[in-house]
Write an enzyme that holds these catalytic residues in place. Structure first.
Site, PDB file in Angstrom:
ATOM      1  N   ASN A  88       3.635  -1.113  -0.848  1.00  0.00           N
ATOM      2  CA  ASN A  88       2.871  -1.393   0.376  1.00  0.00           C
ATOM      3  C   ASN A  88       2.792  -2.880   0.677  1.00  0.00           C
ATOM      4  O   ASN A  88       1.875  -3.330   1.367  1.00  0.00           O
ATOM      5  CB  ASN A  88       1.462  -0.796   0.275  1.00  0.00           C
ATOM      6  CG  ASN A  88       0.647  -1.452  -0.828  1.00  0.00           C
ATOM      7  OD1 ASN A  88       1.126  -2.379  -1.487  1.00  0.00           O
ATOM      8  ND2 ASN A  88      -0.571  -0.985  -1.037  1.00  0.00           N
ATOM      9  N   GLY A  89       3.739  -3.646   0.108  1.00  0.00           N
ATOM     10  CA  GLY A  89       3.759  -5.076   0.381  1.00  0.00           C
ATOM     11  C   GLY A  89       2.761  -5.867  -0.435  1.00  0.00           C
ATOM     12  O   GLY A  89       2.472  -7.024  -0.110  1.00  0.00           O
ATOM     13  N   GLY A  90       2.211  -5.269  -1.483  1.00  0.00           N
ATOM     14  CA  GLY A  90       1.289  -5.983  -2.358  1.00  0.00           C
ATOM     15  C   GLY A  90      -0.173  -5.882  -1.964  1.00  0.00           C
ATOM     16  O   GLY A  90      -1.035  -6.506  -2.600  1.00  0.00           O
ATOM     17  N   HIS A  91      -0.481  -5.099  -0.932  1.00  0.00           N
ATOM     18  CA  HIS A  91      -1.873  -4.953  -0.523  1.00  0.00           C
ATOM     19  C   HIS A  91      -2.610  -4.023  -1.479  1.00  0.00           C
ATOM     20  O   HIS A  91      -2.109  -2.972  -1.856  1.00  0.00           O
ATOM     21  CB  HIS A  91      -1.943  -4.397   0.903  1.00  0.00           C
ATOM     22  CG  HIS A  91      -1.311  -5.296   1.917  1.00  0.00           C
ATOM     23  ND1 HIS A  91       0.037  -5.265   2.176  1.00  0.00           N
ATOM     24  CD2 HIS A  91      -1.828  -6.265   2.720  1.00  0.00           C
ATOM     25  CE1 HIS A  91       0.326  -6.169   3.106  1.00  0.00           C
ATOM     26  NE2 HIS A  91      -0.784  -6.787   3.447  1.00  0.00           N
ATOM     27  N   HIS A  92      -3.806  -4.399  -1.861  1.00  0.00           N
ATOM     28  CA  HIS A  92      -4.607  -3.625  -2.799  1.00  0.00           C
ATOM     29  C   HIS A  92      -5.694  -2.859  -2.054  1.00  0.00           C
ATOM     30  O   HIS A  92      -6.291  -3.353  -1.093  1.00  0.00           O
ATOM     31  CB  HIS A  92      -5.243  -4.546  -3.855  1.00  0.00           C
ATOM     32  CG  HIS A  92      -4.212  -5.208  -4.729  1.00  0.00           C
ATOM     33  ND1 HIS A  92      -3.727  -4.637  -5.880  1.00  0.00           N
ATOM     34  CD2 HIS A  92      -3.561  -6.400  -4.592  1.00  0.00           C
ATOM     35  CE1 HIS A  92      -2.838  -5.448  -6.433  1.00  0.00           C
ATOM     36  NE2 HIS A  92      -2.718  -6.526  -5.667  1.00  0.00           N
TER      37      HIS A  92
END
Length: 610
Positions: free
Chosen positions: A536-540
């Site tokens: 997810n592109g590094g989104h937490h």
């Protein structure tokens, strides 16, 4: 009494056993897996009926019919689902459907629970699914002829289909014509030993570690021309094997060793045919009338009698057909006229070896997989590579030299195998960033930026970061406007056991974003503007168990339609179809059609071809 001193004089039809009222004849299987009659002389009263029903002994009386030269047609069933499930064009199904509508009986070959083949007859149209499609090993007729005769004597209509020798045996067994009987046969090249068929299936089970629960010798999900076999295993996995790599098919076609001794001097070739109707694959129809070949199968129909002609007219509304020259039919099916050529290997030694060798060992000794390492093939692949690089350069010598350097003087990150057809082909308007410590394994052609609109300069992008792996096991192509990015330490693997991956061409705008692991199975098809991403592109997100990336596994023969999105952690089962603009966030079952946002299953047990 029957006395088989020469095995070439027995076709294994079982008619002599069915006609014996004293049960004096039983059938014993020899080391080749074929059965032959044995007579208990203590029970035999020398009535001679066994000899009277033998189709080989009585061939001169049998070789007659209404038409010396048959009326010949290329035909297809109008129901695509029926054709898809049939060996050829679905004409046996059309004949059977007519018989069921007339409340008649239909007979033919089916598998039992152990994949042994036997002749079977019923008036239940549900049995057509089992009767449909060729089985390619010899079927047992024990008890079958007696059953057919009893049904005919009761006045019921009957359609029976089988090998030419079996159907000739049915005529002799009945001893008189029945107006309520239609006999269909097929163009037979030679019938395989059931023992060899079992050995081959057991070899697949050993490799898979699971039992075969379903098989089709000529499955059409990869197209009719490829003649791919399909096997489904108890563990839920499926396997497609195209004919060049199918040991059973290759051994049958290359060695001519798998068949009965009687097949080498078949008495049932040529004209006139003994059956009312003869069916076959209509090979070569694409040359005569391309409109009759859409790669889903076309039947050749030989109408040999007035009864056959009447039945064919009765099914005309259910089929599409054209009259086809008999000479053209023979060109595509020489087995109409010619017997099987002599074995190209030592047949006696082959079957001796088969007593203790498994199928893999027999294959390695007698019909090995073609070796692609010959000098001629290596040179051909190198020439093809250079030609393709020139095409992709679009008149730019500088770009051509860059591609030559990339393939013939590659950095340590790229492992090409040009001599076996493995190279990287990037169009002039593709930009790439490949880290020196990346790992690109090219076992086949990897092509990016192919364009359909001449003059387009639409950019494509390739990124393979440090420690990342891009492995290509079969020819892969992505159209212009594509974006393939493999991040640090991630792996993108494109599989295909038989080098026929055709994901490219129409798939412009493909986006593959790999931060963990993406695996694309055999023979997938990818439409335009498809997105596959395992992150997810590094989104937490503050959710228990949430991860920023999870592997994406796409099974075999999956169709990803235009604009669909495959998200992280998804596993797509074999044969699934992902509809247009569908967003997939959860696992997709095999052979299902999913649609929507989020995706939901809208149909199961779906099969498709390209």
């Amino acid at each position: 009494m029957i006395d088989i001193s020469d095995k070439a004089m027995c076709c294994g039809c079982n008619a002599c056993g069915d006609v014996c009222a004293h049960d004096a004849i039983t059938f014993k299987t020899d080391i080749e897996g074929f059965w032959y009659p044995e007579v208990d002389k203590s029970k035999c009263n020398n009535c001679g009926l066994c000899e009277k029903v033998c189709p080989i002994i009585n061939i001169d009386k049998l070789k007659k019919n209404d038409f010396e030269v048959p009326k010949c047609y290329a035909a297809i069933h109008k129901n695509l689902e029926v054709r898809f499930d049939s060996t050829s064009g679905g004409l046996f199904s059309a004949l059977a459907e007519k018989m069921y509508r007339d409340r008649g009986y239909v007979g033919g070959a089916i598998y039992d629970e152990n994949f042994n083949v036997k002749q079977f007859i019923s008036n239940d149209k549900k049995d057509l699914l089992a009767l449909r499609s060729s089985k390619y090993t010899q079927s047992s007729c024990v008890g079958f002829f007696k059953q057919v005769k009893e049904i005919l004597k009761s006045g019921e209509k009957v359609l029976v289909c089988g090998c030419p020798c079996q159907m000739a045996a049915l005529r002799t067994f009945l001893r008189k014509p029945y107006e309520n009987l239609i006999i269909a046969d097929f163009v037979c090249r030679g019938i395989n030993s059931p023992m060899i068929g079992t050995k081959f299936r057991e070899s697949l089970e050993r490799k898979e570690g699971s039992k075969v629960i379903w098989q089709k010798a000529k499955n059409k999900e990869l197209g009719w021309h490829l003649m791919a076999a399909k096997y489904i295993f108890a563990n839920g996995k499926s396997l497609f094997i195209p004919s060049p790599l199918n040991g059973m098919t290759r051994g049958y076609l290359q060695t001519n060793a798998f068949c009965r001794p009687s097949c080498y001097s078949c008495k049932f070739k040529g004209m006139p045919r003994i059956a009312d109707i003869t069916l076959a694959d209509c090979w070569g129809i694409e040359k005569f009338d391309p409109s009759m070949d859409d790669n889903v199968g076309t039947s050749l129909v030989l109408v040999n009698s007035e009864k056959g002609a009447a039945l064919f007219e009765d099914i005309r509304q259910k089929i599409k057909c054209i009259e086809f020259p008999f000479e053209e039919a023979v060109l595509g099916n020489p087995s109409i006229m010619k017997s099987l050529s002599p074995s190209k290997v030592d047949r006696e030694q082959f079957f001796k070896d088969a007593q203790y060798m498994n199928f893999e060992d027999l294959e390695a000794k007698y019909f090995p997989v073609p070796n692609n390492s010959s000098v001629r093939i290596k040179l051909k692949n190198i020439v093809c590579c250079i030609r393709r690089l020139i095409q992709l350069s679009f008149g730019s010598p500088y770009h051509f030299l860059k591609l030559v350097k990339l393939n013939f003087l590659p950095p340590s990150s790229i492992h090409s195998n040009i001599q076996r057809g493995g190279y990287i082909a990037l169009s002039r308007y593709t930009v790439w960033d490949i880290h020196p410590k990346a790992n690109i394994i090219l076992n086949a052609r990897f092509h990016m930026g192919s364009r359909r609109v001449h003059g387009s300069k639409l950019e494509s992008r390739l990124l393979v970061e440090e420690g990342a792996t891009l492995q290509v096991d079969s020819n892969f192509s992505a159209g212009y406007g594509c974006d393939i990015e493999v991040f640090k330490g991630a792996s993108l693997i494109i599989h295909n056991d038989f080098g026929n991956f055709k994901g490219g061409g129409p798939n412009m705008g493909l986006t593959l974003i790999c931060g963990d692991h993406i695996e694309i199975g055999e023979d997938c098809r990818i439409g335009r503007n498809v997105t596959i991403r395992d992150n997810n592109g590094g989104h937490h997100v503050s959710l228990q168990g949430y991860k920023t990336s999870k592997p994406v596994i796409i099974g075999k023969h999956v169709w990803l339609c235009e604009g669909c999105t495959i998200m992280q952690g998804v596993k797509i089962g074999d044969g699934a179809i992902i509809s247009v603009h569908t967003v997939v966030t959860t696992n997709v079952p095999p052979y299902s059609l999913v649609a929507g946002n989020p995706a939901r299953v809208v149909q199961t047990d779906v099969h498709w071809k390209y």
